[in-house]
Design a protein around this motif. Structure first.
Motif, PDB file in Angstrom:
ATOM      1  N   PHE A 195       2.320   1.276  -7.703  1.00  0.00           N
ATOM      2  CA  PHE A 195       1.161   2.013  -8.213  1.00  0.00           C
ATOM      3  C   PHE A 195       0.269   1.137  -9.079  1.00  0.00           C
ATOM      4  CE2 PHE A 195      -1.156   4.930 -10.943  1.00  0.00           C
ATOM      5  CZ  PHE A 195      -1.539   5.907 -10.062  1.00  0.00           C
ATOM      6  N   PHE A 196       0.850   0.390 -10.005  1.00  0.00           N
ATOM      7  CA  PHE A 196       0.059  -0.418 -10.916  1.00  0.00           C
ATOM      8  C   PHE A 196       0.130  -1.908 -10.630  1.00  0.00           C
ATOM      9  CE2 PHE A 196       1.232   3.281 -13.595  1.00  0.00           C
ATOM     10  CZ  PHE A 196      -0.032   3.823 -13.680  1.00  0.00           C
ATOM     11  N   SER A 197       1.068  -2.348  -9.835  1.00  0.00           N
ATOM     12  CA  SER A 197       1.316  -3.773  -9.649  1.00  0.00           C
ATOM     13  C   SER A 197       0.349  -4.389  -8.650  1.00  0.00           C
ATOM     14  CB  SER A 197       2.747  -3.991  -9.164  1.00  0.00           C
ATOM     15  OG  SER A 197       2.952  -5.345  -8.873  1.00  0.00           O
ATOM     16  N   ALA A 198      -0.243  -5.507  -9.032  1.00  0.00           N
ATOM     17  CA  ALA A 198      -1.113  -6.236  -8.114  1.00  0.00           C
ATOM     18  C   ALA A 198      -0.326  -7.276  -7.308  1.00  0.00           C
ATOM     19  CB  ALA A 198      -2.240  -6.911  -8.884  1.00  0.00           C
ATOM     20  N   LYS A 199       1.007  -7.284  -7.454  1.00  0.00           N
ATOM     21  CA  LYS A 199       1.834  -8.204  -6.690  1.00  0.00           C
ATOM     22  C   LYS A 199       1.792  -7.822  -5.212  1.00  0.00           C
ATOM     23  CE  LYS A 199       5.074  -8.864 -10.471  1.00  0.00           C
ATOM     24  NZ  LYS A 199       6.410  -8.563 -10.965  1.00  0.00           N
ATOM     25  N   ASN A 200       1.815  -8.810  -4.355  1.00  0.00           N
ATOM     26  CA  ASN A 200       1.813  -8.580  -2.915  1.00  0.00           C
ATOM     27  C   ASN A 200       0.690  -7.628  -2.499  1.00  0.00           C
ATOM     28  OD1 ASN A 200       4.211 -10.131  -2.680  1.00  0.00           O
ATOM     29  ND2 ASN A 200       5.393  -8.338  -3.280  1.00  0.00           N
ATOM     30  N   SER A 201      -0.511  -7.874  -3.028  1.00  0.00           N
ATOM     31  CA  SER A 201      -1.593  -6.915  -2.827  1.00  0.00           C
ATOM     32  C   SER A 201      -2.630  -7.355  -1.802  1.00  0.00           C
ATOM     33  CB  SER A 201      -2.277  -6.654  -4.171  1.00  0.00           C
ATOM     34  OG  SER A 201      -2.814  -7.861  -4.681  1.00  0.00           O
ATOM     35  N   GLU A 202      -2.264  -8.248  -0.894  1.00  0.00           N
ATOM     36  CA  GLU A 202      -3.219  -8.685   0.114  1.00  0.00           C
ATOM     37  C   GLU A 202      -3.706  -7.481   0.914  1.00  0.00           C
ATOM     38  OE1 GLU A 202      -3.401 -11.628   3.948  1.00  0.00           O
ATOM     39  OE2 GLU A 202      -2.066 -12.148   2.290  1.00  0.00           O
ATOM     40  N   GLY A 203      -5.007  -7.390   1.078  1.00  0.00           N
ATOM     41  CA  GLY A 203      -5.598  -6.266   1.801  1.00  0.00           C
ATOM     42  C   GLY A 203      -5.700  -4.999   0.972  1.00  0.00           C
TER      43      GLY A 203
ATOM     44  N   ASN B 265      -5.171  -5.487 -13.419  1.00  0.00           N
ATOM     45  CA  ASN B 265      -4.002  -4.811 -13.986  1.00  0.00           C
ATOM     46  C   ASN B 265      -4.346  -3.428 -14.525  1.00  0.00           C
ATOM     47  OD1 ASN B 265      -2.132  -7.018 -13.604  1.00  0.00           O
ATOM     48  ND2 ASN B 265      -3.371  -8.068 -15.118  1.00  0.00           N
ATOM     49  N   CYS B 266      -5.262  -2.776 -13.900  1.00  0.00           N
ATOM     50  CA  CYS B 266      -5.710  -1.455 -14.353  1.00  0.00           C
ATOM     51  C   CYS B 266      -4.541  -0.467 -14.424  1.00  0.00           C
ATOM     52  CB  CYS B 266      -6.762  -0.915 -13.403  1.00  0.00           C
ATOM     53  SG  CYS B 266      -7.306   0.760 -13.819  1.00  0.00           S
ATOM     54  N   PRO B 267      -4.391   0.197 -15.563  1.00  0.00           N
ATOM     55  CA  PRO B 267      -3.304   1.162 -15.695  1.00  0.00           C
ATOM     56  C   PRO B 267      -3.652   2.551 -15.159  1.00  0.00           C
ATOM     57  CG  PRO B 267      -4.431   0.951 -17.765  1.00  0.00           C
ATOM     58  CD  PRO B 267      -5.070  -0.045 -16.840  1.00  0.00           C
ATOM     59  N   GLU B 268      -4.878   2.740 -14.703  1.00  0.00           N
ATOM     60  CA  GLU B 268      -5.332   4.074 -14.280  1.00  0.00           C
ATOM     61  C   GLU B 268      -5.425   4.273 -12.777  1.00  0.00           C
ATOM     62  OE1 GLU B 268      -6.090   6.837 -16.140  1.00  0.00           O
ATOM     63  OE2 GLU B 268      -5.317   5.739 -17.858  1.00  0.00           O
ATOM     64  N   LYS B 269      -5.823   3.245 -12.058  1.00  0.00           N
ATOM     65  CA  LYS B 269      -6.123   3.405 -10.630  1.00  0.00           C
ATOM     66  C   LYS B 269      -5.074   2.713  -9.770  1.00  0.00           C
ATOM     67  CE  LYS B 269     -10.028   5.341 -11.760  1.00  0.00           C
ATOM     68  NZ  LYS B 269     -10.364   6.714 -11.538  1.00  0.00           N
ATOM     69  N   PRO B 270      -4.601   3.393  -8.734  1.00  0.00           N
ATOM     70  CA  PRO B 270      -3.573   2.810  -7.858  1.00  0.00           C
ATOM     71  C   PRO B 270      -4.171   1.782  -6.905  1.00  0.00           C
ATOM     72  CG  PRO B 270      -4.273   4.895  -6.966  1.00  0.00           C
ATOM     73  CD  PRO B 270      -4.974   4.748  -8.301  1.00  0.00           C
ATOM     74  N   LEU B 271      -3.307   0.957  -6.358  1.00  0.00           N
ATOM     75  CA  LEU B 271      -3.721   0.062  -5.288  1.00  0.00           C
ATOM     76  C   LEU B 271      -3.813   0.865  -3.998  1.00  0.00           C
ATOM     77  CD1 LEU B 271      -1.501  -3.036  -6.110  1.00  0.00           C
ATOM     78  CD2 LEU B 271      -3.995  -2.879  -6.296  1.00  0.00           C
ATOM     79  N   VAL B 272      -4.888   0.622  -3.254  1.00  0.00           N
ATOM     80  CA  VAL B 272      -5.108   1.290  -1.969  1.00  0.00           C
ATOM     81  C   VAL B 272      -5.614   0.246  -0.979  1.00  0.00           C
ATOM     82  CG1 VAL B 272      -5.664   3.508  -3.067  1.00  0.00           C
ATOM     83  CG2 VAL B 272      -7.510   1.928  -2.471  1.00  0.00           C
ATOM     84  N   PRO B 273      -5.506   0.517   0.315  1.00  0.00           N
ATOM     85  CA  PRO B 273      -6.095  -0.397   1.294  1.00  0.00           C
ATOM     86  C   PRO B 273      -7.611  -0.514   1.060  1.00  0.00           C
ATOM     87  CG  PRO B 273      -4.565   1.085   2.370  1.00  0.00           C
ATOM     88  CD  PRO B 273      -4.752   1.591   0.967  1.00  0.00           C
ATOM     89  N   ILE B 274      -8.132  -1.717   1.221  1.00  0.00           N
ATOM     90  CA  ILE B 274      -9.560  -1.963   0.998  1.00  0.00           C
ATOM     91  C   ILE B 274     -10.416  -1.005   1.806  1.00  0.00           C
ATOM     92  CG2 ILE B 274     -11.428  -3.637   1.370  1.00  0.00           C
ATOM     93  CD1 ILE B 274      -9.357  -5.830   0.679  1.00  0.00           C
ATOM     94  N   ASN B 275     -10.061  -0.782   3.060  1.00  0.00           N
ATOM     95  CA  ASN B 275     -10.873   0.107   3.907  1.00  0.00           C
ATOM     96  C   ASN B 275     -10.919   1.526   3.374  1.00  0.00           C
ATOM     97  OD1 ASN B 275     -11.820  -1.817   5.693  1.00  0.00           O
ATOM     98  ND2 ASN B 275     -10.117  -1.559   7.099  1.00  0.00           N
ATOM     99  N   ASP B 276      -9.871   1.983   2.700  1.00  0.00           N
ATOM    100  CA  ASP B 276      -9.892   3.328   2.123  1.00  0.00           C
ATOM    101  C   ASP B 276     -10.975   3.433   1.056  1.00  0.00           C
ATOM    102  OD1 ASP B 276      -7.766   3.872   3.767  1.00  0.00           O
ATOM    103  OD2 ASP B 276      -6.350   4.327   2.152  1.00  0.00           O
ATOM    104  N   LEU B 277     -11.086   2.413   0.210  1.00  0.00           N
ATOM    105  CA  LEU B 277     -12.124   2.441  -0.817  1.00  0.00           C
ATOM    106  C   LEU B 277     -13.501   2.331  -0.178  1.00  0.00           C
ATOM    107  CD1 LEU B 277     -12.950   2.575  -3.792  1.00  0.00           C
ATOM    108  CD2 LEU B 277     -12.909   0.074  -3.803  1.00  0.00           C
ATOM    109  N   ARG B 278     -13.651   1.457   0.785  1.00  0.00           N
ATOM    110  CA  ARG B 278     -14.946   1.316   1.463  1.00  0.00           C
ATOM    111  C   ARG B 278     -15.384   2.636   2.079  1.00  0.00           C
ATOM    112  NH1 ARG B 278     -13.990  -4.521   4.455  1.00  0.00           N
ATOM    113  NH2 ARG B 278     -14.173  -5.769   2.562  1.00  0.00           N
TER     114      ARG B 278
END
Length: 119
Positions: A19-27, A91-104
């Protein structure tokens, strides 16, 4: 939009390990529309795109339109859209990591609905 709101720690919806980790966040990027929809004007006139980012300008020195479209503000939006997160977005504590296309897709959807204020 359902894809952007991941499990958030409510009963039956535990917080995911990534949810908060930017590790292994390719894409991946942050599921955040704040830089397109909001600004935070602090008591001293400083303007930020969210409560975690440093100011991108000051209303004492420039107008809102110029501030939200300046290089600093555009860099935050570009970072989110590209997945090349900058500053506190990493390292945002509020927003989860999502696939780039989802945000686009969310940005395009909200723009069509007139809910995107800044470009």
């Amino acid at each position: 939009m359902d894809k952007i709101v991941h499990n958030i720690g409510l009963p039956g919806h535990p917080i995911r390990d990534d949810f908060f980790s930017a590790k292994n966040s390719e894409g991946m990027t942050r599921g955040c529309l704040d830089p397109w929809q909001k600004i935070f004007i602090k008591a001293d006139g400083e303007v930020a795109l969210c409560c975690y980012t440093p100011p991108v300008g000051s209303i004492k020195e420039d107008g809102i339109d110029n501030i939200v479209n300046n290089e600093k503000a555009m860099a935050y939006r570009q970072g989110l859209i590209s997945g090349e997160l900058i500053g506190n977005c990493r390292n945002c504590p509020e927003k989860p990591l999502v696939p780039i296309n989802d945000l686009r897709e969310a940005v395009i959807k909200y723009q069509k609905e007139g809910k995107i204020v800044f470009h």
